[in-house]
Design an enzyme around this catalytic site. Structure first.
Site, PDB file in Angstrom:
ATOM      1  N   GLY A  10      39.394 118.369 130.588  1.00 25.41           N
ATOM      2  CA  GLY A  10      40.084 117.989 129.500  1.00 25.41           C
ATOM      3  C   GLY A  10      39.780 116.473 128.978  1.00 25.41           C
ATOM      4  N   HIS A  58      38.589 116.063 125.283  1.00 24.88           N
ATOM      5  CA  HIS A  58      39.842 116.402 124.566  1.00 24.88           C
ATOM      6  C   HIS A  58      40.815 115.267 124.424  1.00 24.88           C
ATOM      7  CE1 HIS A  58      42.778 119.259 122.535  1.00 24.88           C
ATOM      8  NE2 HIS A  58      43.452 118.590 123.056  1.00 24.88           N
ATOM      9  N   LYS A  93      29.786 108.115 125.957  1.00 25.39           N
ATOM     10  CA  LYS A  93      29.280 109.035 126.945  1.00 25.39           C
ATOM     11  C   LYS A  93      28.047 109.032 127.870  1.00 25.39           C
ATOM     12  CE  LYS A  93      29.856 113.318 129.142  1.00 25.39           C
ATOM     13  NZ  LYS A  93      30.880 113.750 130.018  1.00 25.39           N
ATOM     14  N   SER A 102      25.246 116.023 130.724  1.00 27.40           N
ATOM     15  CA  SER A 102      24.392 116.988 130.983  1.00 27.40           C
ATOM     16  C   SER A 102      24.616 118.509 130.363  1.00 27.40           C
ATOM     17  CB  SER A 102      24.359 117.276 132.567  1.00 27.40           C
ATOM     18  OG  SER A 102      25.789 117.780 133.102  1.00 27.40           O
ATOM     19  N   ASP A 155      30.042 117.041 124.147  1.00 27.64           N
ATOM     20  CA  ASP A 155      30.795 115.713 124.284  1.00 27.64           C
ATOM     21  C   ASP A 155      30.415 114.588 123.543  1.00 27.64           C
ATOM     22  OD1 ASP A 155      31.615 115.733 127.700  1.00 27.64           O
ATOM     23  OD2 ASP A 155      31.945 117.309 126.165  1.00 27.64           O
ATOM     24  N   GLY A 168      33.248 109.643 131.689  1.00 30.41           N
ATOM     25  CA  GLY A 168      32.599 109.929 132.997  1.00 30.41           C
ATOM     26  C   GLY A 168      31.853 111.212 132.588  1.00 30.41           C
ATOM     27  N   GLY A 214      32.004 115.064 134.391  1.00 28.61           N
ATOM     28  CA  GLY A 214      32.518 115.948 135.738  1.00 28.61           C
ATOM     29  C   GLY A 214      33.697 115.135 136.124  1.00 28.61           C
ATOM     30  N   SER A 222      46.220 117.717 130.840  1.00 28.65           N
ATOM     31  CA  SER A 222      45.808 118.650 129.714  1.00 28.65           C
ATOM     32  C   SER A 222      46.126 119.796 129.938  1.00 28.65           C
ATOM     33  CB  SER A 222      44.252 118.154 129.460  1.00 28.65           C
ATOM     34  OG  SER A 222      43.948 118.540 128.116  1.00 28.65           O
ATOM     35  N   GLU A 223      47.043 120.583 129.447  1.00 31.17           N
ATOM     36  CA  GLU A 223      47.461 121.857 129.806  1.00 31.17           C
ATOM     37  C   GLU A 223      46.291 122.811 129.799  1.00 31.17           C
ATOM     38  OE1 GLU A 223      50.363 123.291 127.114  1.00 31.17           O
ATOM     39  OE2 GLU A 223      51.538 124.572 128.992  1.00 31.17           O
TER      40      GLU A 223
HETATM   41  N1  ATP Z   1      44.976 120.449 125.915  1.00 28.22           N
HETATM   42  C1  ATP Z   1      44.153 120.987 125.294  1.00 28.22           C
HETATM   43  N2  ATP Z   1      44.224 121.813 124.357  1.00 28.22           N
HETATM   44  C2  ATP Z   1      43.328 122.528 123.847  1.00 28.22           C
HETATM   45  N3  ATP Z   1      42.055 122.887 124.249  1.00 28.22           N
HETATM   46  C3  ATP Z   1      41.747 121.774 125.605  1.00 28.22           C
HETATM   47  C4  ATP Z   1      42.907 121.091 125.903  1.00 28.22           C
HETATM   48  N4  ATP Z   1      42.289 120.456 127.238  1.00 28.22           N
HETATM   49  C5  ATP Z   1      41.014 120.934 127.176  1.00 28.22           C
HETATM   50  N5  ATP Z   1      40.578 121.639 126.349  1.00 28.22           N
HETATM   51  C6  ATP Z   1      39.486 122.668 125.933  1.00 28.22           C
HETATM   52  O1  ATP Z   1      38.966 123.053 127.054  1.00 28.22           O
HETATM   53  C7  ATP Z   1      37.634 122.724 127.391  1.00 28.22           C
HETATM   54  C8  ATP Z   1      37.182 121.749 128.549  1.00 28.22           C
HETATM   55  O2  ATP Z   1      37.853 120.486 127.815  1.00 28.22           O
HETATM   56  P1  ATP Z   1      36.821 119.192 127.995  1.00 28.22           P
HETATM   57  O3  ATP Z   1      35.446 119.492 127.087  1.00 28.22           O
HETATM   58  O4  ATP Z   1      37.515 118.041 127.282  1.00 28.22           O
HETATM   59  O5  ATP Z   1      36.421 118.827 129.455  1.00 28.22           O
HETATM   60  P2  ATP Z   1      35.732 117.878 129.992  1.00 28.22           P
HETATM   61  O6  ATP Z   1      36.356 117.277 131.213  1.00 28.22           O
HETATM   62  O7  ATP Z   1      35.469 116.764 128.996  1.00 28.22           O
HETATM   63  O8  ATP Z   1      34.601 118.635 130.738  1.00 28.22           O
HETATM   64  P3  ATP Z   1      33.020 117.826 131.034  1.00 28.22           P
HETATM   65  O9  ATP Z   1      33.294 117.545 132.529  1.00 28.22           O
HETATM   66  O10 ATP Z   1      32.178 118.979 130.786  1.00 28.22           O
HETATM   67  O11 ATP Z   1      32.767 116.900 130.333  1.00 28.22           O
HETATM   68  C9  ATP Z   1      37.340 122.362 125.737  1.00 28.22           C
HETATM   69  O12 ATP Z   1      36.699 123.488 125.219  1.00 28.22           O
HETATM   70  C10 ATP Z   1      38.463 121.552 125.309  1.00 28.22           C
HETATM   71  O13 ATP Z   1      38.565 121.644 123.984  1.00 28.22           O
HETATM   72  C1  DNN Z   2      27.406 120.611 132.989  1.00 25.08           C
HETATM   73  C2  DNN Z   2      29.033 119.997 132.851  1.00 25.08           C
HETATM   74  N1  DNN Z   2      29.431 120.236 131.562  1.00 25.08           N
HETATM   75  C3  DNN Z   2      29.274 118.555 133.247  1.00 25.08           C
HETATM   76  N2  DNN Z   2      28.551 117.700 132.234  1.00 25.08           N
HETATM   77  C4  DNN Z   2      28.422 118.300 134.483  1.00 25.08           C
HETATM   78  C5  DNN Z   2      29.408 118.701 135.744  1.00 25.08           C
HETATM   79  C6  DNN Z   2      28.987 118.274 137.281  1.00 25.08           C
HETATM   80  C7  DNN Z   2      29.814 118.698 138.134  1.00 25.08           C
HETATM   81  C8  DNN Z   2      29.422 118.746 139.574  1.00 25.08           C
HETATM   82  C9  DNN Z   2      30.217 118.958 140.608  1.00 25.08           C
HETATM   83  O1  DNN Z   2      31.252 118.397 140.820  1.00 25.08           O
HETATM   84  O2  DNN Z   2      29.806 120.140 141.454  1.00 25.08           O
HETATM   85 MG    MG Z   3      33.716 115.986 128.609  1.00 25.31          MG
END
Ligand code: ATP
Ligand code: DNN
Ligand code: MG
Length: 212
Positions: free
Chosen positions: A15, A18, A38, A42, A53, A119, A121, A178-179
């Site tokens: 999340g 998000h 960002k 990847s 993102d 960041g 991941g 983040s739920e």
């Molecule tokens: N509180 C929330 N309500 C609705 N959707 C959410 C919520 N938190 C996360 N999501 C959804 O879950 C998915 C993953 O969330 P997000 O892309 O923010 O993760 P991330 O930590 O940024 O991942 P990454 O490591 O790839 O950058 C997305 O589709 C996002 O919209």
């Molecule tokens: C592709 C994904 N959405 C992220 N951008 C990259 C996540 C790397 C995770 C690496 C790990 O912890 O195994």
């Molecule tokens: Mg992200």
């Protein structure tokens, strides 16, 4: 005095984006000047920028996804949906920590009230064969937000990440739950249990807002 906020997580897909987009929108709506980076992405597909993102952050900032705007906030873009260290080798685009830190420091000199840095991941994701996201965080002087999920299993992932930060004397500004969509044990239960172990850390939660 501008604030720099680094948004990290207990893992990938939890999340960060998000939460960051919501924080950007809230601050812009309150009249603040906001920027977001960002730096490393990847799994980036130029044909699907809107859903990336980078695209989502640009949208939250009210900017279009022009090549220039993409490059300005995400200079290290990899196609492979892998850990940056692996994607960088596969795509022959080595990730140098000093260059990454310099990019962030230079970008954060621009005149905004808030600078968000998402960041990649989780907290200990490798950037190359020697450095992880943690080293990147340690090289920056900024507030740290840790985004965690409410899925069964998140408690250990979250306390592990908090322990790593504590061990490295990195102060966590806030923990944001983040739920989670699947296997969620609920925001309140998760916050209560984590609060028993993380008394000094503010814990906030974002309900699952179903995507329209
Ligand atoms: N509180 C929330 N309500 C609705 N959707 C959410 C919520 N938190 C996360 N999501 C959804 O879950 C998915 C993953 O969330 P997000 O892309 O923010 O993760 P991330 O930590 O940024 O991942 P990454 O490591 O790839 O950058 C997305 O589709 C996002 O919209
Ligand atoms: C592709 C994904 N959405 C992220 N951008 C990259 C996540 C790397 C995770 C690496 C790990 O912890 O195994
Ligand atoms: Mg992200």
């Amino acid at each position: 005095m501008s604030r720099i906020i680094f948004v990290t997580s207990t893992g990938t897909g939890i999340g960060k984006t998000h939460v960051t987009c919501e924080a950007i929108r809230n601050r812009i709506n309150s009249g603040f000047l906001v920027n977001a980076l960002k730096p490393i992405i990847s799994g980036f597909d130029p044909a699907e920028v809107e859903n990336s993102d980078t695209g989502l952050l640009l949208q939250a900032l009210g900017r279009d996804s022009s090549e220039e705007n993409i490059a300005a906030i995400s200079p290290w873009r990899f196609s492979a949906p892998l850990s940056p260290d692996q994607a960088a080798v596969q795509e022959d685009q080595p990730l140098d920590l000093d260059a990454l830190v310099e990019f962030c420091k230079t970008s954060c000199r621009d005149d905004y009230d808030y600078h968000f840095i998402e960041g990649v991941g989780g907290l200990m994701v490798p950037l190359n064969d020697r450095h992880t996201v943690l080293d990147w965080i340690k090289a920056l002087d900024c507030d740290i937000w840790l985004v965690a999920g409410t899925y069964l299993g998140s408690l250990s992932h979250t306390l592990t990440a908090c322990d790593v930060l504590h061990h490295h004397d990195i102060k966590l500004s806030q923990l944001i739950l983040s739920e989670s969509a699947e296997n969620s044990v609920g925001l309140q239960q998760t916050a209560t249990t984590l609060g028993n172990f993380l008394q000094k850390i503010p814990i906030t939660g974002i309900r699952r807002q179903e995507e329209n």
